[in-house]
Design a protein around this motif. Structure first.
Motif, PDB file in Angstrom:
ATOM      1  N   ASN B  15       0.806  -1.219   0.000  1.00 24.11           N
ATOM      2  CA  ASN B  15       0.000   0.000   0.000  1.00 24.11           C
ATOM      3  C   ASN B  15       0.840   1.271   0.000  1.00 24.11           C
ATOM      4  O   ASN B  15       0.309   2.368   0.088  1.00 24.11           O
ATOM      5  CB  ASN B  15      -0.936   0.017   1.212  1.00 24.11           C
ATOM      6  CG  ASN B  15      -1.923  -1.125   1.154  1.00 24.11           C
ATOM      7  OD1 ASN B  15      -2.532  -1.372   0.115  1.00 24.11           O
ATOM      8  ND2 ASN B  15      -2.051  -1.858   2.248  1.00 24.11           N
ATOM      9  N   ASN B  16       2.156   1.099  -0.077  1.00 32.55           N
ATOM     10  CA  ASN B  16       3.041   2.252  -0.048  1.00 32.55           C
ATOM     11  C   ASN B  16       3.842   2.304  -1.353  1.00 32.55           C
ATOM     12  O   ASN B  16       4.785   1.541  -1.556  1.00 32.55           O
ATOM     13  CB  ASN B  16       3.958   2.133   1.171  1.00 32.55           C
ATOM     14  CG  ASN B  16       4.889   3.320   1.326  1.00 32.55           C
ATOM     15  OD1 ASN B  16       5.324   3.916   0.332  1.00 32.55           O
ATOM     16  ND2 ASN B  16       5.206   3.662   2.559  1.00 32.55           N
ATOM     17  N   LEU B  17       3.454   3.220  -2.235  1.00 33.67           N
ATOM     18  CA  LEU B  17       4.068   3.268  -3.570  1.00 33.67           C
ATOM     19  C   LEU B  17       5.566   3.535  -3.526  1.00 33.67           C
ATOM     20  O   LEU B  17       6.317   3.011  -4.331  1.00 33.67           O
ATOM     21  CB  LEU B  17       3.417   4.366  -4.420  1.00 33.67           C
ATOM     22  CG  LEU B  17       2.201   4.026  -5.270  1.00 33.67           C
ATOM     23  CD1 LEU B  17       1.969   5.144  -6.288  1.00 33.67           C
ATOM     24  CD2 LEU B  17       2.372   2.708  -5.990  1.00 33.67           C
ATOM     25  N   ILE B  80       6.006   0.120 -10.101  1.00 34.87           N
ATOM     26  CA  ILE B  80       5.104   0.531  -9.009  1.00 34.87           C
ATOM     27  C   ILE B  80       3.997  -0.501  -8.770  1.00 34.87           C
ATOM     28  O   ILE B  80       3.048  -0.239  -8.040  1.00 34.87           O
ATOM     29  CB  ILE B  80       4.503   1.947  -9.223  1.00 34.87           C
ATOM     30  CG1 ILE B  80       3.603   2.012 -10.446  1.00 34.87           C
ATOM     31  CG2 ILE B  80       5.595   2.998  -9.293  1.00 34.87           C
ATOM     32  CD1 ILE B  80       2.746   3.295 -10.481  1.00 34.87           C
ATOM     33  N   LYS B  81       4.144  -1.678  -9.402  1.00 34.49           N
ATOM     34  CA  LYS B  81       3.174  -2.748  -9.154  1.00 34.49           C
ATOM     35  C   LYS B  81       3.684  -3.611  -7.999  1.00 34.49           C
ATOM     36  O   LYS B  81       4.781  -4.162  -8.077  1.00 34.49           O
ATOM     37  CB  LYS B  81       3.021  -3.606 -10.412  1.00 34.49           C
ATOM     38  CG  LYS B  81       1.947  -4.654 -10.274  1.00 34.49           C
ATOM     39  CD  LYS B  81       1.783  -5.468 -11.546  1.00 34.49           C
ATOM     40  CE  LYS B  81       0.689  -6.496 -11.330  1.00 34.49           C
ATOM     41  NZ  LYS B  81       0.609  -7.464 -12.431  1.00 34.49           N
TER      42      LYS B  81
END
Lengths: 85, 85
Positions: B15-17, B80-81
């Motif tokens: 949940n943290n990009l 970013i996945k």
């Protein structure tokens, strides 16, 4: 006074991340039936910022990619993946 | 004088990009056998910037996501996945 939401009129340049991001933000926003004002409100950003993003004018950072993705109920990475043709 | 490249020691918070991006940049860099200096050179960024990115300290923007992705020979969106577990 908002214009009726209209989807992107052309596919983005797949080699231009700003363009790809602009495309998806506009498409997902319009799918929700939201104006730019509404999206701006949902992610606590300025309406002019959302407008600039959708015109590929802004070099958006991770924090705002995340805010916009959350407001649109999509995964952040899907907003920078070029659409398959 | 560079330390031997070592891969990430833990999975990122999905949940943290910033964390996700840091994870992939470090992993892909180490897979190439590159030091942070080498990656910095390849994408014409500062070594301290690359270091900050890998420590999830930097709110990276689209332009630099693209530069780093090109240097690492990967698609920007894959960085970013969140990794599937």
């Amino acid at each position: 006074m908002s214009a009726k939401p209209t989807p992107p009129t052309h596919l983005p340049d797949p080699n231009n991340l700003r363009d790809v991001f602009a495309y998806w933000v506009r498409l997902k926003r319009v799918e929700k039936g939201w104006s730019q004002e509404r999206l701006a409100l949902e992610c606590e950003l300025d309406r002019t910022y959302v407008s600039a993003v959708e015109r590929s004018r802004w070099n958006v950072s991770l924090a705002n990619i995340e805010r916009i993705a959350q407001a649109l109920d999509v995964k952040a990475w899907t907003l920078i993946k070029p659409p398959s043709i």
